[in-house]
Design a protein around this motif. Structure first.
Motif, PDB file in Angstrom:
ATOM      1  N   THR A   1       7.212 -46.968 -51.243  1.00 12.35           N
ATOM      2  CA  THR A   1       6.583 -48.611 -52.036  1.00 12.35           C
ATOM      3  C   THR A   1       7.011 -49.677 -51.341  1.00 12.35           C
ATOM      4  OG1 THR A   1       8.213 -48.369 -53.560  1.00 12.35           O
ATOM      5  CG2 THR A   1       6.211 -46.703 -53.809  1.00 12.35           C
ATOM      6  N   SER A   2       8.273 -49.728 -50.391  1.00 13.25           N
ATOM      7  CA  SER A   2       8.657 -50.683 -50.116  1.00 13.25           C
ATOM      8  C   SER A   2       7.313 -51.561 -48.823  1.00 13.25           C
ATOM      9  CB  SER A   2      10.105 -50.331 -49.118  1.00 13.25           C
ATOM     10  OG  SER A   2      10.020 -49.856 -48.681  1.00 13.25           O
ATOM     11  N   ASP A   3       6.554 -51.098 -48.905  1.00 13.83           N
ATOM     12  CA  ASP A   3       5.340 -50.344 -47.534  1.00 13.83           C
ATOM     13  C   ASP A   3       4.074 -51.512 -48.002  1.00 13.83           C
ATOM     14  OD1 ASP A   3       7.055 -49.970 -45.707  1.00 13.83           O
ATOM     15  OD2 ASP A   3       6.165 -47.824 -45.462  1.00 13.83           O
TER      16      ASP A   3
ATOM     17  N   ALA B   1       5.574 -52.967 -55.666  1.00 15.02           N
ATOM     18  CA  ALA B   1       6.064 -50.884 -55.323  1.00 15.02           C
ATOM     19  C   ALA B   1       7.343 -50.868 -56.637  1.00 15.02           C
ATOM     20  CB  ALA B   1       7.163 -52.387 -54.382  1.00 15.02           C
ATOM     21  N   TYR B   2       6.463 -52.215 -57.686  1.00 14.05           N
ATOM     22  CA  TYR B   2       7.248 -51.615 -58.818  1.00 14.05           C
ATOM     23  C   TYR B   2       6.779 -50.879 -59.833  1.00 14.05           C
ATOM     24  CZ  TYR B   2       4.036 -55.284 -59.906  1.00 14.05           C
ATOM     25  OH  TYR B   2       2.282 -55.703 -60.247  1.00 14.05           O
TER      26      TYR B   2
END
Length: 231
Positions: free
Chosen positions: A83-85, A89-90
């Motif tokens: 999800t950092s991409d 992302a949270y």
């Protein structure tokens, strides 16, 4: 003189109409072939199991995707699609939707109104490919998100087929998606009329042993094999 002018006009009309008629005939042949090809089943004896891992086959009317639970005993997708991409992302994502398609179409046509003739022709004759990955929170079953249950063994084969389209993080670039929850990645393979985004979906399902059509260049050829949820 009048007869010569009339004859020239007839030839001019033919020069215009003949190419148009040829294009119409080619389009009709394509759609007929797609209907026939998508109606011939692969894995014709497959039946959906009573228990197993539930996925979804999603569509936006033109393009299909495989909607997969992020974590199962078979596969954890977080290493491949972190999800950092993505910007958002949270969020508590539960599923990832994976699809494969042509680079220029994916990146330069956020809506179908943006599709140009040159982009379409380039894709049809051969283009580089990307993976599109969207992250979802508890997607609800609907006509556009159709549940499909697989055994663990079948899901493992599905996972292995998808992994063939995933490059290692160090070997791929990421590209912004259309929203805060999706992203594009470089992917292997060449897109063409024989291997469209929807063909990739059905080929991946077929590799898992699921009943689907042989040639499915359009979304309807994929979705007609996946029953819509009963209301």
């Amino acid at each position: 003189m009048a007869e010569e002018e009339a004859g020239s006009l007839i030839w001019a009309k033919r020069l215009v109409l003949l190419p148009l008629a040829a294009l119409v005939a080619l389009a009709a042949l394509f759609f007929l072939s797609a209907w026939i090809g998508s109606s011939i089943p692969r894995n014709g004896d497959w039946q959906e199991p009573a228990d197993g891992i539930e996925i979804m086959v999603g569509t936006n009317g033109v393009h299909t995707e495989l909607v997969l639970p992020i974590v199962t005993p078979v596969k954890d997708w977080r290493a491949d699609f972190p999800t950092s991409d993505i910007p958002a992302a949270y969020r508590p994502y539960t599923h990832v939707a994976v699809s494969w398609g042509e680079r220029e179409v994916f990146l330069n046509t956020p809506t179908w109104a943006d599709l140009t003739l040159s982009t379409a022709l380039g894709a049809a004759t051969g283009g580089d490919s990307l993976l599109h990955v969207a992250h979802y929170v508890r997607p609800a079953p609907s006509d556009d998100f159709r549940p499909l249950r697989l055994t663990e063994a079948q899901y493992a084969r599905l996972v292995a087929e998808i992994e063939h389209a995933i490059l290692a993080p160090a070997a791929r670039k990421t590209y912004p998606g259309y929203a805060e929850w999706d992203v594009f990645y470089d992917a292997p393979g060449t897109y063409h009329l024989g291997k469209t985004c929807n063909q990739w979906t059905s080929d991946t399902l077929a590799a898992a042993g699921v009943k689907t059509g042989w040639w499915t260049p359009m979304t309807g050829g994929v979705m007609k094999w996946v029953p819509a949820p009963s209301s």
